[in-house]
Design an enzyme around this catalytic site. Sequence first.
Site, PDB file in Angstrom:
ATOM      1  N   ARG A  88      27.395  39.957 115.689  1.00 40.69           N
ATOM      2  CA  ARG A  88      26.241  40.004 114.781  1.00 40.69           C
ATOM      3  C   ARG A  88      25.022  39.537 115.552  1.00 40.69           C
ATOM      4  O   ARG A  88      24.986  38.403 116.019  1.00 40.69           O
ATOM      5  CB  ARG A  88      26.510  39.102 113.575  1.00 40.69           C
ATOM      6  CG  ARG A  88      25.339  38.932 112.625  1.00 40.69           C
ATOM      7  CD  ARG A  88      25.732  38.040 111.439  1.00 40.69           C
ATOM      8  NE  ARG A  88      24.624  37.815 110.553  1.00 40.69           N
ATOM      9  CZ  ARG A  88      23.863  36.704 110.532  1.00 40.69           C
ATOM     10  NH1 ARG A  88      24.119  35.696 111.347  1.00 40.69           N
ATOM     11  NH2 ARG A  88      22.866  36.592 109.685  1.00 40.69           N
ATOM     12  N   HIS A 131      15.718  38.145 111.664  1.00 41.75           N
ATOM     13  CA  HIS A 131      16.128  36.749 111.817  1.00 41.75           C
ATOM     14  C   HIS A 131      14.892  35.977 112.284  1.00 41.75           C
ATOM     15  O   HIS A 131      14.869  35.405 113.371  1.00 41.75           O
ATOM     16  CB  HIS A 131      17.310  36.645 112.781  1.00 41.75           C
ATOM     17  CG  HIS A 131      18.126  35.390 112.651  1.00 41.75           C
ATOM     18  ND1 HIS A 131      19.494  35.390 112.548  1.00 41.75           N
ATOM     19  CD2 HIS A 131      17.763  34.087 112.625  1.00 41.75           C
ATOM     20  CE1 HIS A 131      19.951  34.136 112.473  1.00 41.75           C
ATOM     21  NE2 HIS A 131      18.912  33.329 112.517  1.00 41.75           N
ATOM     22  N   GLU A 176      18.944  34.635 105.874  1.00 44.58           N
ATOM     23  CA  GLU A 176      18.498  33.389 105.266  1.00 44.58           C
ATOM     24  C   GLU A 176      17.033  33.414 104.825  1.00 44.58           C
ATOM     25  O   GLU A 176      16.199  32.659 105.352  1.00 44.58           O
ATOM     26  CB  GLU A 176      18.719  32.216 106.234  1.00 44.58           C
ATOM     27  CG  GLU A 176      20.164  32.063 106.678  1.00 44.58           C
ATOM     28  CD  GLU A 176      20.431  30.742 107.404  1.00 44.58           C
ATOM     29  OE1 GLU A 176      19.474  30.019 107.712  1.00 44.58           O
ATOM     30  OE2 GLU A 176      21.617  30.449 107.644  1.00 44.58           O
ATOM     31  N   ASN A 310      26.137  32.482 104.722  1.00 40.71           N
ATOM     32  CA  ASN A 310      26.066  31.455 105.773  1.00 40.71           C
ATOM     33  C   ASN A 310      26.323  30.102 105.123  1.00 40.71           C
ATOM     34  O   ASN A 310      25.671  29.743 104.139  1.00 40.71           O
ATOM     35  CB  ASN A 310      24.682  31.423 106.434  1.00 40.71           C
ATOM     36  CG  ASN A 310      24.433  32.638 107.303  1.00 40.71           C
ATOM     37  OD1 ASN A 310      25.277  33.519 107.415  1.00 40.71           O
ATOM     38  ND2 ASN A 310      23.264  32.679 107.932  1.00 40.71           N
ATOM     39  N   TYR A 312      27.052  25.950 106.115  1.00 45.76           N
ATOM     40  CA  TYR A 312      27.233  24.828 107.046  1.00 45.76           C
ATOM     41  C   TYR A 312      27.742  23.588 106.316  1.00 45.76           C
ATOM     42  O   TYR A 312      28.598  22.885 106.804  1.00 45.76           O
ATOM     43  CB  TYR A 312      25.925  24.548 107.805  1.00 45.76           C
ATOM     44  CG  TYR A 312      25.621  25.669 108.780  1.00 45.76           C
ATOM     45  CD1 TYR A 312      26.146  25.643 110.071  1.00 45.76           C
ATOM     46  CD2 TYR A 312      24.879  26.773 108.414  1.00 45.76           C
ATOM     47  CE1 TYR A 312      25.920  26.679 110.962  1.00 45.76           C
ATOM     48  CE2 TYR A 312      24.643  27.826 109.291  1.00 45.76           C
ATOM     49  CZ  TYR A 312      25.168  27.772 110.565  1.00 45.76           C
ATOM     50  OH  TYR A 312      24.958  28.807 111.452  1.00 45.76           O
ATOM     51  N   GLU A 387      27.782  33.194 109.090  1.00 41.81           N
ATOM     52  CA  GLU A 387      27.526  32.052 109.989  1.00 41.81           C
ATOM     53  C   GLU A 387      28.277  30.829 109.490  1.00 41.81           C
ATOM     54  O   GLU A 387      28.268  30.513 108.297  1.00 41.81           O
ATOM     55  CB  GLU A 387      26.037  31.671 110.035  1.00 41.81           C
ATOM     56  CG  GLU A 387      25.199  32.568 110.886  1.00 41.81           C
ATOM     57  CD  GLU A 387      23.734  32.136 110.946  1.00 41.81           C
ATOM     58  OE1 GLU A 387      23.442  30.920 110.840  1.00 41.81           O
ATOM     59  OE2 GLU A 387      22.893  33.030 111.081  1.00 41.81           O
TER      60      GLU A 387
HETATM   61  C1  FCB Z   1      21.023  28.895 110.458  1.00 46.86           C
HETATM   62  C2  FCB Z   1      20.309  29.965 111.237  1.00 46.86           C
HETATM   63  C3  FCB Z   1      20.753  30.116 112.656  1.00 46.86           C
HETATM   64  C4  FCB Z   1      21.092  28.788 113.293  1.00 46.86           C
HETATM   65  C5  FCB Z   1      22.001  27.983 112.415  1.00 46.86           C
HETATM   66  C6  FCB Z   1      22.414  26.659 112.991  1.00 46.86           C
HETATM   67  O1  FCB Z   1      20.190  28.413 109.470  1.00 46.86           O
HETATM   68  O2  FCB Z   1      20.477  31.226 110.611  1.00 46.86           O
HETATM   69  O3  FCB Z   1      19.768  30.816 113.361  1.00 46.86           O
HETATM   70  O4  FCB Z   1      19.954  28.129 113.654  1.00 46.86           O
HETATM   71  O5  FCB Z   1      21.407  27.765 111.172  1.00 46.86           O
END
Ligand code: FCB
Length: 487
Positions: A88, A131, A176, A310, A312, A387
């Site tokens: 990607r 992006h 995002e 995405n 985290y 992500e």
């Molecule tokens: C996300 C972004 C990516 C990277 C990660 C850690 O928010 O899409 O570009 O910076 O975080």
Amino acid sequence: MTQIELPTVLPTGELRFPAGFVWGAATASYQIEGAVDEDGRTPSIWDTFSRRPGAIVDGDTGDVACEHYRRMPQDVALMKELGLGSYRFSVAWPRVRPDGGAVNQAGLDFYQRLVDELLAADIQPWVTLYHWDLPQALEDAGGWTNRDTAYRFLDFALSVYDAVGDRVPTMTTLNEPWCSAFQGYTGGQHAPGRQEGAAGLVAAHHLLLAHGLVVQAIRELDTHIDLGITLNLTVADPFDPTNPADLDAARRIDGLHNRVFLDPVLRGSYPADVLEDTAALTFGGLPWHEVVRDGDLAVISSPIDVLGVNYYHGDAVSGRPQPAPAHNGVRHPTQSVVTPYLDDRIVFPPRGLPLTGLGWEVQPEGLTRLLVRLRDDYAPPPMYVTENGAAYPDVLVDGAVEDPERRDYIDAHLRAVHVALAAGVDVRGFYQWSLLDNFEWAFGYGQRFGIVYVDYATQARIPKASARYYARVARTGVVPGDPEEVG
Ligand code: FCB
């Protein structure tokens, strides 16, 4: 609401993923390409913003980054070595249409070569159109607060589609949009670094419009290519679930982070509570929501084929003052920023979870809950985790990087995805963020997210232990019972 009982402890032991599950890795143009003034590329908002004093830790910029623009064939060979099934990447708008104007063939050629190289290596390209590298010239004309930018994005997207659309199975519009809109125009943490309150909402609407216009236009040309969008979503838990202020703060964060994007795209409307909360905010002297014109939501909700998620970490959310968390040693930019959440009473108290090197909480079970919730509340098209990953302070010792924390982070999140799959959620693939260490936006090069270490002095690529682990999972489709067994 969740219909099933989810295990609160992640399953242990060996886990097999369905045949055909896609194993990939992700990057973004400005974070890796470098070559910012080669072959006709003109500045993006990140070239400008990274030169603003205090905006980026150590004043880092993407000028050189990982030199991927020059080293692309070797980087694709590396992906092949790692057994990745998909890659990607994003397309730099100011390479393809410098200053947001006419097509620059030399810029498009780079992405043609990249796609050819990937296909020759049997790696499926997943294209992200945006992006975050908006041409600076378009920002000078108002950027995403200007409705016209959505139409310039359509021009750009169609030129990328013309060049590679026949060879690319999946094309997503935005990565995002929450970050582009609210960190870019409300909080000022990201380019273009504006701090204008309601401008974030206006930008969000125009980003969504841009998404919808592109989906609609490409769908008319092509019924095969999978189209979609990638959202960064959170799991907003009230810090104290019995406290009304915390419950309300969690609702607001769910609204401004998740539903303000999910609802227009998947339901064709803005959430009523978000509209109510933000009704008094004005842009250019008018209520912000007057930028929403008749017909926009029908465009924005054009059917999509894939939803990129995405993830985290989730967030504990409070609406009450909380003691400041202990300083975790992470170096932040020095410029002053404001909350991107339009309400500075909202805070995110730490929960005592383990933290990554960037100070982000490690909360894999949140990913299961997120995927199940999306299925239950939105009946989305097939989802891909586009992500997930972690920064840790890696060190190169005798030519090798041992990163057991990142390996365990990946392992835990794959287990969390597996729980969602077992609950019947349609998740088709997983993309590791990131293939390479790279320019981590406001944090510069100090935060390393790669499964491959980049020695910036020599540009050598050194697969970390986590890359060996991920390569094994990608090759076998199996998460091993004991991640340590992958040496
Ligand atoms: C996300 C972004 C990516 C990277 C990660 C850690 O928010 O899409 O570009 O910076 O975080």
